[in-house]
Structures are given as C-alpha cells and as structure tokens.
Design a protein around this motif. Structure first.
Motif: not given
Length: 488
Positions: A128-139
């Motif tokens: 899986y590779k998720q977007s870092t610009h998605r809503v409520n993402v945590l660093s």
C-alpha cells in the motif's frame, strides 16, 4: 489450550449429533409374490424346472437352472458368437449407455462431499502507498507498507437430520438403476443381433428353396416345350409354365431385399464397415436348442429392467427423507484462521495469528405450504415408482408367457405344416406323373406345384419364427444376467 479443548469437545458433540438416524422412512422393497409356476411350458424347446420336492416350490437361487453369461452360445453357431462378441467392444449405443452410467455413478461422490467440511486457503500479499495529503493525516503514520496475509476459511453444515445421507442413498440407488439400465441395453442389443441373424438365415433357407424350385420349373418348362413340339402339349401349357417360372424368379429376387436389410442391421450392431461387411450364405438348418426357464421367482432377480425399476423406487423413497429434512433448522459452522503481518520475517509467528469461530442456525418459519407440498410430492413419486416396479414385473411375466406360448403353438403348427408339405409333395408327384403320361393338362401340375411351394415357404417361415421366439424368450428371461451383478 483450554479454549482449544472446549472447541474440540464442541466439534465432537456436533459430529455425534450429525450421526443420528436420518429423518424419513427407511426403504422396504415393494412386495410382490411370484406365482409358483409358469402357465405355458409345453414347448419341447423349453426346459422346465424339476418337480418340486414334497409338492412345494422352494425359493430359487438366481443361478439355478438358468442361462449364464454368453447365452447366445446355446445356439452353437460360431458365426453368431463372433458377431455377438463385437457388441461389448464396438457398439456405440452400448458405449453411450456405459458413459451415462459412469456419469450417474459420479453423482454419488458429488453428493457425499457435502458430508465433509469445505476448506479454502486465501493467501494474499499487498503493498500500500497512501497519500500524505489526505485529510487528517498524521506525520507519524506510515504512508507506505505491506499487508501479508496467509488465511484460510472453513465451513460445515453437519448432517443432523440426514438430508445429505438420504441424498447419498438416492444417488447410490440411481447409480444402481443406471447400471441395470446398462445391462438391459446390453441384453437388448445382443438379442436384437441374434434375432436379425436368424431372420437372415431363415431368408437364406427361403432362397435355397426358391432356387431349387426355379431349377425344377426350368426343367418343367423344357419338358412342356418338348411336349408342345411333339404335339402333346399346347401353347397355353407353355405360357403357364413360363408364368410360374418367372413368378418364382421374382420371389427369389424379392427375398434379397429383406436379406440385405438384415445384413445391414447386423453389421451396424456389430460395428462393421458396411461396404466391406457381408454374412455368408447359410440356410437355417440347425436344431432348435432348449432354453432353461427356471421358476417364476427367479425372474425377479434375472431381469435388469425389474432391478432398475426397484432401484428407482429406493431412490424415490430416499427423496422423501430429503423433503422432510427441510422442516428442521439448517445449522452452519464457520471458522477462519491464519497469519497477517507487514513484514515477511514476522509473518508466520504467534503474534501474527488470527482466527474466528462461529455458528449460524436458520429455521424457516413460513413458506406458504411449500415444504408440505414437496413432501407430499415425494411420497406420491415413491408410490408411482413402486407401482412402476410392479408393472414392470407384470410386463416381464407377460413377455415370458407370450414367448412360451409362441414356442408351444409354433411347434404344434410346424408339425401340422410338415404333414401339409408331405401331402402337397405327394399331390405334386402324382399330378406330374399324370401329366407326363398325358392323362391331365399342365394346369393340374401348376396347381399342385403352387400349393407345394406355398406350404414349403410356410414351413421355412415357421422354423425361422421358432428361432426368433427362442431368442425373445431368452431376452424375456433376462439372458445371463442376475441381480448380483448390480454395481455396489
């Protein structure tokens, strides 16, 4: 460990319950009492059973006093034997029946498989590779990772009420019925070939008779023509002699039509290439063999069509249990298990394990009378099949009695016809002598000769019909088959 023991105990209890007696009626073979003896046993070509000891018939073993195996060998005809042997290995209709039986037999394994759990394995590996610009993402969230799963599922519907066992019972009975149908096809093919073969040889006897008659008529025509030249006979005598000769020649040609058709039928049954196949000329001069009849109770075990009808009744009875089982709850046991991890190194380890166990019960509360109607339908279908079984028996006894009476009556008729031929021969001899002496005209000879040929052809036809009736009696008795040959 405790949870595993509890789970295994539950499974053991479930398995014990699943082994309970299935619902629905157990099968009892429809009752039929065979008569103590056949009505018709008067033909000399029939071997009747010995007189009963102390005046009572005992139940007969299916093999006592009956034809066995290759029944056609009783006719002691090597050419017939060679043709019959080809049916088992070459006939396409028999191959079709064999494949149909094997397909029905496989249905047993299909149905029996429902007695056991269904297990499946579903391994998967996903990156899986998720977007870092998605809503409520945590660093701190890992946006790229693996999901490695080695999972499996299992499901089982315990046969508490016997629905599956009754289905297996029905499938087994259907397979046995199909096996009996296969034996019946085999019997019918062998009997058809033997009947066609004897019909062909009977036509050869007709051909032999007509050829001899043609030779006699040619001599008679020559004599009449010489008498005409001597002034003793008339043109009418010569014309009558020519007419009779050509009439018999036409009859001789006509016999060839039927012979060719029987030859083609035999070649097709024995799977020969018809353009290259022929049956040598062979007049029917054999002695009619004796056919052992046995006692009527044996017929129930010797006819494959009776066995097929009885097995179909057994299958119909089992389907009643299948219908009744629909009144009871359906219980399903389900489980999943396996391992899941984001790294291959920790994939197959204890902390990566996952599992679940569950059960589900379903009870149908309202179906507008559908189950009741289906159960009634199954009971009626059983009663219909039981009646079909008894009707098959009645028809079997009728066929045996028909062919026994045919043989007896044909024997009596043949004896009478033999006397008629002898009388016609004397009449012809006397008329011929009177004609040569000039005491009568050719019309008297013609009349006597026509009567002689007609009676001779009738006698030849009766002898052929005796062989055909003998074959049909063998078929009606089931040939060399008995119920012990049913597939188990």
């Amino acid at each position: 460990m405790l949870r595993f023991a509890v789970a295994m105990g539950c499974l053991g209890a479930v398995a014990l319950l699943a082994g309970c007696k299935p619902v629905g009626p157990d099968y009892n073979k429809p009752v039929y009492t065979a008569p103590p003896a056949y009505k018709e046993t008067g033909a000399p070509s029939v071997t009747a059973p010995p007189n009963p000891v102390n005046g009572g018939w005992k139940p007969a073993s299916p093999s006592d006093g009956m034809l066995k195996g290759k029944w056609w060998e009783v006719y002691s005809d090597p050419a017939l034997n060679a043709l019959e042997e080809r049916i088992a290995t070459n006939n396409q209709q028999l191959k079709q029946a064999t494949e149909n039986y094997l397909a029905v037999r496989d249905q047993i394994a299909v149905v029996r498989a429902d007695l056991f759990p269904k297990l499946s394995l579903t391994p998967s590996a996903t990156h899986y590779k998720q977007s870092t610009h998605r809503v409520n993402v945590l660093s701190s969230t890992n946006a790229e990772y693996n999901d490695l799963i080695m999972g499996g599922q299992g499901s089982w519907e315990p046969d508490f009420w016997g629905k599956i066992r009754r289905s297996v019972e029905a499938a087994s009975a259907n397979a046995q019925a199909s096996g009996a149908d296969l034996a019946n096809v085999d019997l019918l093919l062998h009997a058809e070939l033997a009947a066609d073969y004897f019909q062909l040889r009977g036509l050869d006897s007709q051909t032999q008779l007509l050829k001899k008659t043609v030779a006699d008529l040619e001599h008679q025509l020559d004599l009449t023509q010489r008498r005409l030249q001597g002034g003793v006979a008339t043109d009418v005598d010569v014309a009558q002699a020519e007419t009779q000769l050509e009439t018999v020649r036409a009859q001789l040609v006509d016999v060839g039509v039927a012979r060719a058709q029987f030859e083609h039928a035999i070649g097709t049954l024995a799977e020969y290439n018809l353009p290259e196949f022929s049956v040598p000329f062979s007049p029917l001069e054999d002695k009619l063999p004796e056919v052992p009849v046995g006692v009527p109770s044996q017929l129930l075990e010797r006819r494959p069509d009776i066995a097929s009808a009885e097995r179909q009744a057994a299958a119909a009875n089992a389907r009643i249990g299948v219908a009744i089982a629909a009144y009871y709850p359906t219980i399903d046991l389900m489980g999943t298990g396996g391992f899941e991890s984001t790294h291959g190194g920790s994939w197959i380890q204890g902390p990566s394990a996952l599992w679940s166990l569950g059960a589900q019960a379903t009870q149908l509360l309202f179906d507008a009378g559908q189950r009741h109607a289906m159960t009634d339908q199954a009971r009626h279908q059983y009663e219909a099949q039981a009646a079909a079984y008894k009707n098959t028996i009645f028809q079997a006894f009728q066929e045996v009695e028909d062919n026994l009476s045919t043989l007896r009556i044909l024997n009596d008729e043949t004896a009478v016809e033999q006397r008629a031929v002898a009388a016609a021969q004397r009449s012809y001899d006397i008329s011929n002598q009177r004609y040569k002496a000039g005491a009568t005209g050719y019309l008297e000879v013609l009349t006597a000769e026509t009567a002689l040929l007609s009676n001779q052809r009738t006698l030849t036809d009766l002898e052929t019909r005796q062989f055909s009736a003998s074959v049909q009696l063998v078929r009606a008795l089931g040939g060399g088959w008995d119920a012990s040959l049913l597939p188990r």
